[in-house]
Enzyme design. Sequence first.
Site, PDB file in Angstrom:
ATOM      1  N   PHE A 128       0.873  -1.174   0.000  1.00 12.01           N
ATOM      2  CA  PHE A 128       0.000   0.000   0.000  1.00 12.01           C
ATOM      3  C   PHE A 128       0.907   1.219   0.000  1.00 12.01           C
ATOM      4  O   PHE A 128       1.572   1.510   1.004  1.00 12.01           O
ATOM      5  CB  PHE A 128      -0.869  -0.054   1.265  1.00 12.01           C
ATOM      6  N   ALA A 129       0.971   1.940  -1.120  1.00 14.54           N
ATOM      7  CA  ALA A 129       1.920   3.048  -1.273  1.00 14.54           C
ATOM      8  C   ALA A 129       1.189   4.376  -1.201  1.00 14.54           C
ATOM      9  O   ALA A 129       0.766   4.940  -2.215  1.00 14.54           O
ATOM     10  CB  ALA A 129       2.683   2.919  -2.593  1.00 14.54           C
ATOM     11  N   LEU A 130       1.058   4.882   0.022  1.00 15.89           N
ATOM     12  CA  LEU A 130       0.334   6.129   0.269  1.00 15.89           C
ATOM     13  C   LEU A 130       1.259   7.222   0.790  1.00 15.89           C
ATOM     14  O   LEU A 130       1.264   8.336   0.283  1.00 15.89           O
ATOM     15  CB  LEU A 130      -0.794   5.863   1.273  1.00 15.89           C
ATOM     16  N   PRO A 133       7.446  11.673   1.719  1.00 17.99           N
ATOM     17  CA  PRO A 133       8.289  12.410   2.665  1.00 17.99           C
ATOM     18  C   PRO A 133       7.557  13.543   3.381  1.00 17.99           C
ATOM     19  O   PRO A 133       7.811  13.820   4.549  1.00 17.99           O
ATOM     20  CB  PRO A 133       9.418  12.938   1.774  1.00 17.99           C
ATOM     21  N   SER A 137       0.818  11.660   7.984  1.00 14.05           N
ATOM     22  CA  SER A 137      -0.478  11.857   8.623  1.00 14.05           C
ATOM     23  C   SER A 137      -1.377  12.755   7.777  1.00 14.05           C
ATOM     24  O   SER A 137      -2.595  12.591   7.748  1.00 14.05           O
ATOM     25  CB  SER A 137      -0.284  12.474  10.011  1.00 14.05           C
ATOM     26  N   TRP A 161       8.339   5.001   3.557  1.00 16.29           N
ATOM     27  CA  TRP A 161       7.776   4.210   4.656  1.00 16.29           C
ATOM     28  C   TRP A 161       6.786   3.179   4.108  1.00 16.29           C
ATOM     29  O   TRP A 161       5.757   2.906   4.738  1.00 16.29           O
ATOM     30  CB  TRP A 161       7.100   5.097   5.711  1.00 16.29           C
ATOM     31  N   GLY A 344      12.669  -6.851  34.987  1.00 18.02           N
ATOM     32  CA  GLY A 344      13.980  -6.393  35.424  1.00 18.02           C
ATOM     33  C   GLY A 344      14.982  -6.403  34.276  1.00 18.02           C
ATOM     34  O   GLY A 344      14.655  -6.057  33.145  1.00 18.02           O
ATOM     35  N   GLU A 368      -0.787   3.951   9.942  1.00 21.81           N
ATOM     36  CA  GLU A 368      -2.234   4.009   9.670  1.00 21.81           C
ATOM     37  C   GLU A 368      -2.935   5.055  10.531  1.00 21.81           C
ATOM     38  O   GLU A 368      -4.063   4.881  10.978  1.00 21.81           O
ATOM     39  CB  GLU A 368      -2.885   2.632   9.825  1.00 21.81           C
TER      40      GLU A 368
END
Length: 396
Positions: A128-130, A133, A137, A161, A344, A368
């Site tokens: 999914f290439a949305l 740079p 958001s 990304w 710990g 997302e």
Amino acid sequence: MSTSTSHLDWPFFDDAHRSLAREVAQWVSTQSIDHADADAACRSWVKALGAAGFLRYCVPAAQGGALAELDSRALCVLREHLAEHDALADFAFAMQGLGSGAITLAGSEAMKQTWLPKVARGTAIAAFALSEPDAGSDVAAIATTATPTKGGWRLDGRKTWISNGGIADFYCVFARSDAASSGAKGITAFLVPAETKGLTIAERIETVSPHPLATLQFTACEVPDTHRIGAVGDGFKLAMRTLDIFRVSVAAAAVGFARRALRETIARANARAMFGSTLAAQPLAQAIVGDMAADLDAACLLTYRAAWQRDRTPARTTAVAAMAKLTATEHAQTIIDRAVQLHGGLGVRSGHIVERLYRDIRALRIYEGATEVQRLIIGRELLKAAESATRDPRNA
């Protein structure tokens, strides 16, 4: 309090979902894939998930899927159990759904029949290439262009990304098709096979929780109009519809991570000797475990409420999906941080399960739609609904 399976008794689920949960939990417990090479591991998970039939839940039955339509509860059940076992298993499954979601929603019949059966079988890896740079958001800030040509389109620009970048067989790419438009208008979606001339991998990106991630460069990348997904200019709406479906499943993955962290913490507390007894006998540890359990149930309830609502109503469920993602990812981060604290030194030892979970959970609060964006979405939707109710003459 829900155990790892008792929440399946909640009324959000049908018997089919309960059966699916048992099936995937049993199957994934028998799987072990080396993480040394994240690319190879993801390819292996896609192949294994396809062979086992679980990727069929990422596509409709008409193209080889398990159900007539995408079912949010099924997607969430699968992601929760896969994430509880292995973050890369969850990643591989999720990206098959998200990467092909636009095709499912708006692709041509020929496109669906060509690609979706391959997604279901695990023989083609989706992406999914949305993001860009300067458009993460703020999706409406997309700058990659789609210029009309004779019989098709020329794509120019950069996406970054991009999960499965570098190993995907095809990308669902969102680009600005109307240079005169701004904001959400004038964006169109395209299917771009990985071997398309003009598409190159500009950079592979390393993150704290390794998985295939890359920057894509489009330079005079020619695609035919038959590779356009949906109508010209409808890309933004299509991206949002796709995210509405899969955003809830991000919450389910967070629940899976958190559930594993709680389970590991309880086992550690019962086994660790401390002050003449065990860590589990210490009141402060008991209080911390109590907080973890309460936060987990809250996240789980909102997640499956949102999935159930999306499956049961034709209306958009943007606000409840945002509430689920916001609450589940933030609570999971807190739960896992407490798990590290109660472990710990072991909690920060490289390779330990809770150290891995600490790295795995962090990105879910960003991708997302970051936590801050989810808050804005919820507020905006509630205020918009109140305004509409005020204007409705029936309320006068």
